[in-house]
Write a protein that holds these residues in place. Structure first.
Motif, PDB file in Angstrom:
ATOM      1  N   GLN A 148       0.804  -1.378   0.029  1.00 47.22           N
ATOM      2  CA  GLN A 148       0.119  -0.001   0.085  1.00 47.22           C
ATOM      3  C   GLN A 148       0.851   1.157  -0.124  1.00 47.22           C
ATOM      4  OE1 GLN A 148      -3.585   0.164   0.002  1.00 47.22           O
ATOM      5  NE2 GLN A 148      -2.790   2.377  -0.739  1.00 47.22           N
ATOM      6  N   VAL A 149       2.012   1.254   0.615  1.00 41.79           N
ATOM      7  CA  VAL A 149       2.786   2.497   0.761  1.00 41.79           C
ATOM      8  C   VAL A 149       3.501   2.759  -0.615  1.00 41.79           C
ATOM      9  CG1 VAL A 149       3.249   2.304   3.223  1.00 41.79           C
ATOM     10  CG2 VAL A 149       4.984   0.947   1.601  1.00 41.79           C
ATOM     11  N   LEU A 150       3.579   1.810  -1.477  1.00 41.50           N
ATOM     12  CA  LEU A 150       4.155   2.133  -2.902  1.00 41.50           C
ATOM     13  C   LEU A 150       3.082   2.433  -3.844  1.00 41.50           C
ATOM     14  CD1 LEU A 150       6.208  -1.263  -3.305  1.00 41.50           C
ATOM     15  CD2 LEU A 150       7.067   0.870  -2.718  1.00 41.50           C
ATOM     16  N   ASP A 151       2.005   2.451  -3.463  1.00 38.65           N
ATOM     17  CA  ASP A 151       0.752   3.082  -4.210  1.00 38.65           C
ATOM     18  C   ASP A 151       1.279   4.467  -4.605  1.00 38.65           C
ATOM     19  OD1 ASP A 151      -1.554   2.513  -5.596  1.00 38.65           O
ATOM     20  OD2 ASP A 151      -2.254   4.018  -4.393  1.00 38.65           O
ATOM     21  N   GLY A 152       1.231   4.845  -6.079  1.00 36.41           N
ATOM     22  CA  GLY A 152       1.434   6.212  -6.285  1.00 36.41           C
ATOM     23  C   GLY A 152       2.895   6.537  -6.626  1.00 36.41           C
ATOM     24  N   VAL A 153       3.868   5.515  -6.347  1.00 35.30           N
ATOM     25  CA  VAL A 153       5.334   5.759  -6.682  1.00 35.30           C
ATOM     26  C   VAL A 153       5.542   5.794  -8.122  1.00 35.30           C
ATOM     27  CG1 VAL A 153       7.695   4.724  -6.495  1.00 35.30           C
ATOM     28  CG2 VAL A 153       6.453   4.853  -4.367  1.00 35.30           C
ATOM     29  N   ILE A 154       6.191   7.155  -8.800  1.00 35.87           N
ATOM     30  CA  ILE A 154       6.380   7.015 -10.155  1.00 35.87           C
ATOM     31  C   ILE A 154       7.966   6.988 -10.409  1.00 35.87           C
ATOM     32  CG2 ILE A 154       6.032   8.741 -12.128  1.00 35.87           C
ATOM     33  CD1 ILE A 154       3.575   9.772 -10.648  1.00 35.87           C
ATOM     34  N   LYS A 155       8.379   6.320 -11.290  1.00 32.30           N
ATOM     35  CA  LYS A 155       9.704   5.937 -11.800  1.00 32.30           C
ATOM     36  C   LYS A 155       9.896   5.941 -13.250  1.00 32.30           C
ATOM     37  CE  LYS A 155      11.555   5.903  -7.593  1.00 32.30           C
ATOM     38  NZ  LYS A 155      12.757   6.894  -6.871  1.00 32.30           N
ATOM     39  N   HIS A 156      10.923   6.241 -13.799  1.00 29.55           N
ATOM     40  CA  HIS A 156      11.212   5.999 -15.218  1.00 29.55           C
ATOM     41  C   HIS A 156      11.340   4.506 -15.369  1.00 29.55           C
ATOM     42  CE1 HIS A 156      13.523   5.986 -18.883  1.00 29.55           C
ATOM     43  NE2 HIS A 156      13.119   7.014 -18.974  1.00 29.55           N
ATOM     44  N   ILE A 157      10.929   4.073 -16.462  1.00 27.06           N
ATOM     45  CA  ILE A 157      10.740   2.715 -16.814  1.00 27.06           C
ATOM     46  C   ILE A 157      12.209   1.989 -16.471  1.00 27.06           C
ATOM     47  CG2 ILE A 157      11.126   2.887 -19.415  1.00 27.06           C
ATOM     48  CD1 ILE A 157       9.420   0.332 -19.679  1.00 27.06           C
ATOM     49  N   ASP A 158      13.400   2.647 -16.713  1.00 24.59           N
ATOM     50  CA  ASP A 158      14.571   2.236 -16.667  1.00 24.59           C
ATOM     51  C   ASP A 158      15.297   2.329 -15.389  1.00 24.59           C
ATOM     52  OD1 ASP A 158      14.484   1.447 -19.402  1.00 24.59           O
ATOM     53  OD2 ASP A 158      15.486   3.129 -20.224  1.00 24.59           O
ATOM     54  N   ASP A 159      14.377   2.910 -14.427  1.00 23.42           N
ATOM     55  CA  ASP A 159      14.973   2.989 -12.941  1.00 23.42           C
ATOM     56  C   ASP A 159      15.171   1.811 -12.302  1.00 23.42           C
ATOM     57  OD1 ASP A 159      14.887   3.673  -9.981  1.00 23.42           O
ATOM     58  OD2 ASP A 159      14.804   5.493 -10.832  1.00 23.42           O
ATOM     59  N   VAL A 160      16.416   1.722 -11.473  1.00 24.65           N
ATOM     60  CA  VAL A 160      16.778   0.434 -10.761  1.00 24.65           C
ATOM     61  C   VAL A 160      15.230   0.113  -9.990  1.00 24.65           C
ATOM     62  CG1 VAL A 160      17.889   1.639  -8.870  1.00 24.65           C
ATOM     63  CG2 VAL A 160      18.504  -0.625  -9.770  1.00 24.65           C
ATOM     64  N   PHE A 161      14.688   0.844  -9.793  1.00 24.89           N
ATOM     65  CA  PHE A 161      13.548   0.554  -8.624  1.00 24.89           C
ATOM     66  C   PHE A 161      12.569  -0.624  -9.277  1.00 24.89           C
ATOM     67  CE2 PHE A 161       8.893   0.904  -7.987  1.00 24.89           C
ATOM     68  CZ  PHE A 161       8.784   1.149  -6.618  1.00 24.89           C
ATOM     69  N   TRP A 162      12.655  -0.716 -10.637  1.00 28.25           N
ATOM     70  CA  TRP A 162      11.578  -1.533 -11.183  1.00 28.25           C
ATOM     71  C   TRP A 162      12.368  -3.012 -11.471  1.00 28.25           C
ATOM     72  CZ3 TRP A 162       6.923  -0.262 -10.619  1.00 28.25           C
ATOM     73  CH2 TRP A 162       6.414   1.406 -10.926  1.00 28.25           C
ATOM     74  N   ALA A 163      13.633  -3.088 -11.074  1.00 29.50           N
ATOM     75  CA  ALA A 163      14.412  -4.341 -11.141  1.00 29.50           C
ATOM     76  C   ALA A 163      14.097  -5.112 -10.000  1.00 29.50           C
ATOM     77  CB  ALA A 163      15.870  -4.161 -11.159  1.00 29.50           C
ATOM     78  N   SER A 164      13.650  -4.482  -8.671  1.00 27.28           N
ATOM     79  CA  SER A 164      13.271  -5.127  -7.411  1.00 27.28           C
ATOM     80  C   SER A 164      11.854  -4.977  -7.046  1.00 27.28           C
ATOM     81  CB  SER A 164      14.277  -4.925  -6.457  1.00 27.28           C
ATOM     82  OG  SER A 164      13.974  -3.598  -6.376  1.00 27.28           O
ATOM     83  N   HIS A 165      11.079  -3.909  -7.739  1.00 26.52           N
ATOM     84  CA  HIS A 165       9.990  -3.566  -7.184  1.00 26.52           C
ATOM     85  C   HIS A 165       8.575  -3.975  -8.188  1.00 26.52           C
ATOM     86  CE1 HIS A 165      12.201  -1.946  -4.113  1.00 26.52           C
ATOM     87  NE2 HIS A 165      10.845  -1.605  -3.331  1.00 26.52           N
ATOM     88  N   TYR A 166       8.870  -4.377  -9.449  1.00 30.05           N
ATOM     89  CA  TYR A 166       7.995  -4.505 -10.382  1.00 30.05           C
ATOM     90  C   TYR A 166       7.129  -5.843 -10.085  1.00 30.05           C
ATOM     91  CZ  TYR A 166       5.697  -4.813 -14.933  1.00 30.05           C
ATOM     92  OH  TYR A 166       4.821  -4.784 -16.230  1.00 30.05           O
ATOM     93  N   PRO A 167       5.465  -5.465  -9.960  1.00 27.01           N
ATOM     94  CA  PRO A 167       4.828  -6.513  -9.556  1.00 27.01           C
ATOM     95  C   PRO A 167       4.737  -7.774 -10.522  1.00 27.01           C
ATOM     96  CG  PRO A 167       3.515  -4.799 -10.427  1.00 27.01           C
ATOM     97  CD  PRO A 167       5.108  -4.183 -10.207  1.00 27.01           C
ATOM     98  N   PRO A 168       4.456  -8.914 -10.100  1.00 23.84           N
ATOM     99  CA  PRO A 168       3.883  -9.484  -8.633  1.00 23.84           C
ATOM    100  C   PRO A 168       5.325  -9.570  -7.555  1.00 23.84           C
ATOM    101  CG  PRO A 168       4.152 -11.357  -9.835  1.00 23.84           C
ATOM    102  CD  PRO A 168       4.304 -10.037 -10.807  1.00 23.84           C
ATOM    103  N   ASN A 169       5.087  -8.850  -6.293  1.00 21.81           N
ATOM    104  CA  ASN A 169       6.238  -8.664  -5.327  1.00 21.81           C
ATOM    105  C   ASN A 169       5.889  -9.631  -4.162  1.00 21.81           C
ATOM    106  OD1 ASN A 169       7.620  -6.551  -6.527  1.00 21.81           O
ATOM    107  ND2 ASN A 169       6.152  -4.957  -5.994  1.00 21.81           N
TER     108      ASN A 169
END
Length: 401
Positions: A148-169
């Protein structure tokens, strides 16, 4: 399940259950992927092939672990072999866990993973125009607090964030990422740091996976298990079946994903042009050490004549199966003779398709390849078909088609 238990009790290896599991997971994976991406193109074709292969590997690993757990129940507390009746009673607890409780979770994961993989493919195609993604939950009371706390987080598609947080989590995760026209992204110091299970700290979509490789099913599993299971799965169950103009096109789960798009173009071109073709099988990629497995997919004459190399397709022409190698040539195509020689090493017939970059002339091709056929000692090789980018014949040797 009764048949499975009898196999275990008789010390036989069982592949029926792995096949049933894989087919169901592959079915729902394809269904949900197509629900998101209706119009497929090359990235979708490759992604779907990789997802299908992953489902089969996962199901094979699951089968191995379940059989191992069941085997431990063959003997009672005193080390004595149980009767089948006693074994069956104890084993039902294991089979219920694997094939009802866990299977439901795995089914749901296949739905989530395939949907998010389809979206990821779309995101990649559009990222030059819409480069940012937003994390979204389904917004109901069942959403876990850390998501729930991740709801609304915006990152560039190439951001390292999606390497570990892209759903399903996690198991049962229903979150998704969506494209957003918002140009500002969430800074690192305002991005929640949450605990994600280790096996899910990855991007399944970018890895072309349905299930994480850190899954317990893969723990201590011998490398030969996946091959062994494939050996015992009926050949007809190891293919994904599609239809093109009412002609069946079967794709084996181990057919090279990176070749699938081009091989599909060639397959459809052949079906469009030649009414004598009744079926096409895109063949598996199997190690040369696994000759017994190859025998399930190739005619006897092939493994008696050739050096067990993998060909691309088995095409039924005028009621007869022919082993065919596909070549989709980019560039000017000047090395066409070398590609023909390579095809002759592994097949009975070659279909070579040129792209718009080719500068080859029909007369040059005919002179070059006629000379090659005149001098070759490969008596098993029946001929070749050369097509331009539009499917027009530039060269045809033999009356096969």
């Amino acid at each position: 399940m009764k048949r499975v238990l009898k196999d275990v009790h008789n010390s036989d290896y069982n592949a029926e259950l792995a096949s049933i599991t894989a087919q169901e997971l592959a079915r729902i994976t394809a269904k949900e992927y197509k629900n998101i991406n209706v119009d497929w193109n090359a990235p979708d074709t490759e992604m779907m092939q990789r997802l299908t292969r992953d489902v089969w590997q996962f199901s094979s690993a699951k089968n191995y672990q379940e059989m191992r757990d069941l085997t431990t129940l063959l003997k009672d507390e005193k080390g004595e072999l149980r009767s089948f009746s006693d074994f069956s009673n104890e084993a039902s607890k294991v089979t219920d866990r694997y094939n009802e409780t866990w299977m439901q979770t795995e089914y749901n994961t296949a739905v989530s993973s395939s949907q998010n993989a389809a979206r990821w493919t779309e995101f990649q195609k559009d990222k030059d125009v819409i480069p940012n993604l937003e994390y979204q939950t389904v917004g109901d009371g069942a959403v876990r607090a850390e998501h729930q706390v991740l709801d609304g987080v915006i990152k560039h598609i190439d951001d390292v964030f999606w390497a570990s947080h892209y759903p399903p989590n996690g198991w049962g995760c229903r979150c998704e990422a969506v494209q957003t026209l918002e140009t500002s992204t969430t800074p690192a110091n305002k991005t929640p740091d949450i605990v994600i299970p280790k096996m899910f700290r990855t991007n399944l979509a970018s890895d072309s996976l349905v299930f994480p490789k850190g899954h317990p099913y893969y723990v201590e599993i011998p490398q030969h298990v996946l091959v062994k299971t494939l050996k015992l799965i009926p050949a007809e169950n190891a293919f994904r079946v599609d239809y093109y103009k009412d002609k069946p096109v079967l794709t084996h789960v181990t057919h090279h994903a990176h070749e699938l798009h081009n091989n599909t173009i060639i397959t459809r071109t052949l079906i469009d042009k030649y009414k004598t073709i009744s079926k096409v099988e895109l063949l598996p990629d199997i190690s040369s050490k696994e000759m017994e497995l190859k025998k399930k997919f190739y005619p006897k004459r092939w493994y008696e004549q050739l050096d067990a190399k993998n060909a691309d397709a088995l095409i039924q022409i005028k009621g007869k199966d022919t082993i065919v190698e596909f070549k989709y040539l980019t560039g000017n195509g000047k090395h066409i003779k070398r590609h023909l020689e390579n095809a002759a090493d592994k097949s009975e017939y070659a279909v070579i398709m040129l792209t718009e970059e080719s500068t080859l002339k029909k007369e040059w091709i005919q002179k070059k390849l006629d000379a090659w056929f005149l001098n070759t000692d490969k008596t098993h090789f029946k001929g070749a078909l050369i097509l331009d980018k539009d499917g027009k014949e530039l060269y045809k040797k033999s009356s096969l088609l």
